[in-house]
Design an enzyme around this catalytic site. Structure first.
Site, PDB file in Angstrom:
ATOM      1  N   GLY A   1       0.847  -1.118  -0.120  1.00 33.77           N
ATOM      2  CA  GLY A   1      -0.015   0.054  -0.067  1.00 33.77           C
ATOM      3  C   GLY A   1       0.707   1.204  -0.155  1.00 33.77           C
TER       4      GLY A   1
ATOM      5  CG  PHE B   1      -1.201  10.285   3.296  1.00 33.24           C
ATOM      6  CD1 PHE B   1      -0.549  11.222   2.783  1.00 33.24           C
ATOM      7  CD2 PHE B   1      -2.496  10.130   2.961  1.00 33.24           C
ATOM      8  CE1 PHE B   1      -1.266  12.183   1.986  1.00 33.24           C
ATOM      9  CE2 PHE B   1      -3.387  11.282   2.439  1.00 33.24           C
ATOM     10  CZ  PHE B   1      -2.633  12.335   1.989  1.00 33.24           C
TER      11      PHE B   1
ATOM     12  CB  VAL C   1      -1.288  -7.953  -1.623  1.00 33.46           C
ATOM     13  CG1 VAL C   1      -0.787  -9.045  -0.458  1.00 33.46           C
ATOM     14  CG2 VAL C   1       0.074  -7.351  -1.720  1.00 33.46           C
TER      15      VAL C   1
ATOM     16  CD  GLU D   1     -13.725  17.224   2.378  1.00 30.53           C
ATOM     17  OE1 GLU D   1     -12.749  17.402   3.148  1.00 30.53           O
ATOM     18  OE2 GLU D   1     -13.629  16.346   1.617  1.00 30.53           O
TER      19      GLU D   1
ATOM     20  CB  ALA E   1      -3.387  12.233   5.745  1.00 34.12           C
TER      21      ALA E   1
END
Lengths: 458, 458
Positions: free
Chosen positions: B17, B20, B85, B176, B321
């Site tokens: 992966g 972040f 994976v 948002e 993050a």
């Protein structure tokens, strides 16, 4: 049912297709009293001359497109419809869109062209062409995926030949694609892989004729060949593709493995041309009268890549943006004159006598790669860096929308100095026909094929 | 089979992966002697905090993504593999990718999270979530297409209610999306349509809890509600979605027509968590030890949204993050210390004693729209324009890649002053489930559904 064709009400113009021709006609007509409806099956205008930059990960789709609606939004008498035109009824003056009938007083059909596979439509899924944003994204996906899958194989210890990319057709699009692909391999991707060497990638450009850029004068054609070879492109001329299989392309007895095959060899006019019920040429282009109207229908015009018209010397006008733009403006002028005549006379008058459309060729430009291009302005022929600067200037100047122009310029300045490609994004399917896939359980390449089939487009 | 786990050879780290967490771990480990393999099933890192801008046509996908390969290309000891994976063999120290087995000395699993539909996976095709670029493009497609189809209906003389968009879940992503959609309707699209009035579009934000932004302090939550209402968003709290059909959403007895339904309500950890064979929580997150390793395997770490860890006060660390970044760096540090110990001692030593991971919360920021946001830095709570500036600054600062940062900043400056949305591009299918379609002969919404199924992602 909409519209009204009595001469008291506004004159209704329907424009099918918002490419260069359709948009220019709409812009010019918008200054008249006409009510204009622009119909397109995409919501955006695509700046086709830069599509190869999206296909080669240099620009993002949003940077070479603009919503048709917002391009025309300041004209209150222009309406934009996202719809697919399915046919016409010229007697009743109606455009059909499947579920709607839209009536017109004047009609402009500017539906453009798509790829031609010369009777081998099954090649389309294996060798995508480059006409729409969807096409460009599909090409980008395949090219980037080929490197990723090769890296995986090499990482796993499999020995592989260097990647081979084949571009079929050495007209302007084929030359651009081959040149830019060669540059990407030598520069943008050079340091990003550990198990393969992208600089060893082979790029073949296959042309059926004797020269690359066959429509250009011989000296420029030769210069283009040299510039391509300097970039590492292997050019094969006088070679006809006879067969394409997943991962393989055949020219007669010659078989060549290819991770990616791109099609830039043929153009076919939109099938809408045939639906007008008037004669078309072999490529499906409508044989228009010298005023771009169709025989027997002085208020129905065909412009751009869909129209077949010869210039004074008997040479067919090329399917390029400048021709479409001037045709759009010319037709708009004819219709505006007609509207004025209608207003002056109480009864519907005969169409005014018209001067034929005349195309004055200001020159042509073809880019090959970074600082490599050829240009012809009348008797002046230039090659290399200067031609490339001219190409850059003209293309940025004509790119629609100020914002896009600034952004594209910044992107280019950046990648000119850094060799970077900014839009190296693989989205959608992770299957490469005849080559491999990323996921273990993905459903074949059906998605890629579906994408391709919806991407069949003007 | 690759790699080598004797301590003379380089220590092999596999990172699954490149979000972040994974990227930050890779960057820190790259400065050691370790050989690092980063595996991701996408070729690009996605800056998830700005995904909603792609979904709402403000930014292009290329502007908030960067190829993982090029982010890491200057580290010669880092290898990037595009692969999915499929499982692990912790005894043999192997990561499986379907066709390959990749061995490691240390393993970092940072596979992230996806949407959760609380046992209603059939809702996914009707109410897409926002985790990947593909998701964002699907949302953009639906929103823009809804306006186009409504315009077509109105043009044909059908009377229609104003469009209704529903966002489910009032966490940061839902807020948002709702805020930005409201702005688009009032500004960016206001002058582009002739037959409908985009400003009359209704935006509903549905939240199961009592407050919007439930993780924020009550005063900021209240401020966010006011800012949303000022933008015209209709907020419904304490309402649970019980049913979704094409074009319809139900909350108990209440049925609501909706052209577009967006899902921002639940998060489920990547299914890879369960494949580690250690306990997971209800959301599928791995119950890690205080040093982020998994029970019984001190060299296997889980970080980011896939890890379930509580802070000193017993509160679960949020899936944001900053947590993932700090976890990635912490784990990199542990592994580097281990490598040094390995080098000092001839025989493989016991893992060094480790200090637990500690997260110091510097604050949180949530944006609502143009000049509207809330921010919390310790005891300081701010709202409105200042909070929005802080949000803008932090997000542009952390956006990966200098080029992207400059471009995004220009885009934002431009749209701040012009209210324009630059990336209003509809690509792919032109079918809107339960609402309509553009083409007459398109093959149902199978393509949209396929897109959605391939978009199920980290």
């Amino acid at each position: 049912m909409n519209g009204n064709s009595t001469h008291q009400a506004a004159h209704r113009v329907v424009i099918v297709g918002a490419g260069f021709g359709g948009l220019n006609a709409a812009e010019r007509l918008a200054r008249s009293s006409a009510r204009i409806t622009v119909i397109d099956r995409k919501n955006h205008h695509t700046f086709q001359p830069l599509l190869y930059q999206v296909a080669t990960a240099g620009l993002s789709p949003g940077e070479i497109t603009a919503p048709i609606r917002s391009i025309l939004s300041h004209h209150k008498n222009v309406e934009v419809l996202l719809a697919e035109v399915t046919g016409f009824d010229l007697e009743r003056r109606i455009v059909k869109t499947g579920d709607q009938e839209i009536s017109y007083d004047s009609l402009i059909v500017a539906a453009g062209a798509s790829h031609a596979y010369f009777g081998h439509d099954e090649w389309e899924a294996l060798a995508p062409g480059l006409k729409t944003i969807e096409d460009a994204l599909e090409i980008r996906r395949r090219v980037l995926l080929a490197f990723e899958l090769a890296e995986r194989r090499a990482f796993a210890g499999e020995s592989c030949d260097p990647l081979n990319f084949v571009v079929v057709g050495a007209g302007p699009t084929g030359v651009e694609l081959a040149g830019t692909l060669a540059e990407i391999c030598r520069h943008a991707l050079a340091h990003d892989f550990r198990s393969i060497d992208p600089a060893r990638t082979r790029i073949h450009l296959i042309e059926g004729g004797q020269h690359v850029l066959p429509a250009y004068p011989e000296d420029l054609s030769r210069s283009a060949l040299e510039q391509l070879q300097r970039l590492g492109v292997e050019v094969i001329t006088s070679a006809l593709v006879t067969r394409i299989e997943p991962g393989v392309i055949c020219m007669g007895e010659t078989r060549m493995d290819a991770a990616v095959i791109l099609w830039a060899a043929g153009v076919a006019a939109s099938p809408l041309g045939k639906k007008l019920g008037v004669p078309v040429d072999r490529a499906g282009r409508v044989l228009v009268d010298p005023d771009l109207s169709i025989p027997g229908h002085p208020k129905v015009f065909v412009i751009g890549d869909l129209a077949a018209l010869k210039d004074a010397s008997g040479k067919m006008l090329p399917g390029v943006a400048p021709v479409a733009i001037l045709e759009g403006r010319y037709v708009a002028k004819l219709i505006r004159r007609q509207i004025e005549l209608n207003r002056a006379s109480a009864s519907e008058p005969e169409p005014a006598s018209r001067t034929a459309f005349h195309y004055y060729d200001k020159g042509s430009l073809a880019t090959i790669g970074r600082a490599a291009a050829v240009a012809q302005f009348g008797k002046i022929h230039i090659s290399g860096f200067l031609a490339w600067l001219a190409w850059l200037f003209v293309h940025i100047l004509f790119l629609i929308g100020f914002r896009n122009r600034v952004l594209v310029f910044i992107q280019w300045a950046w990648s000119y100095f850094t060799y970077e490609r900014s839009a190296r994004l693989i989205t959608g399917s992770t299957v490469l026909p005849g080559w491999g896939r990323v996921g273990p359980g993905e459903p074949g390449n059906s998605e890629a094929e579906q994408e391709m089939s919806t991407a069949m487009d003007k």
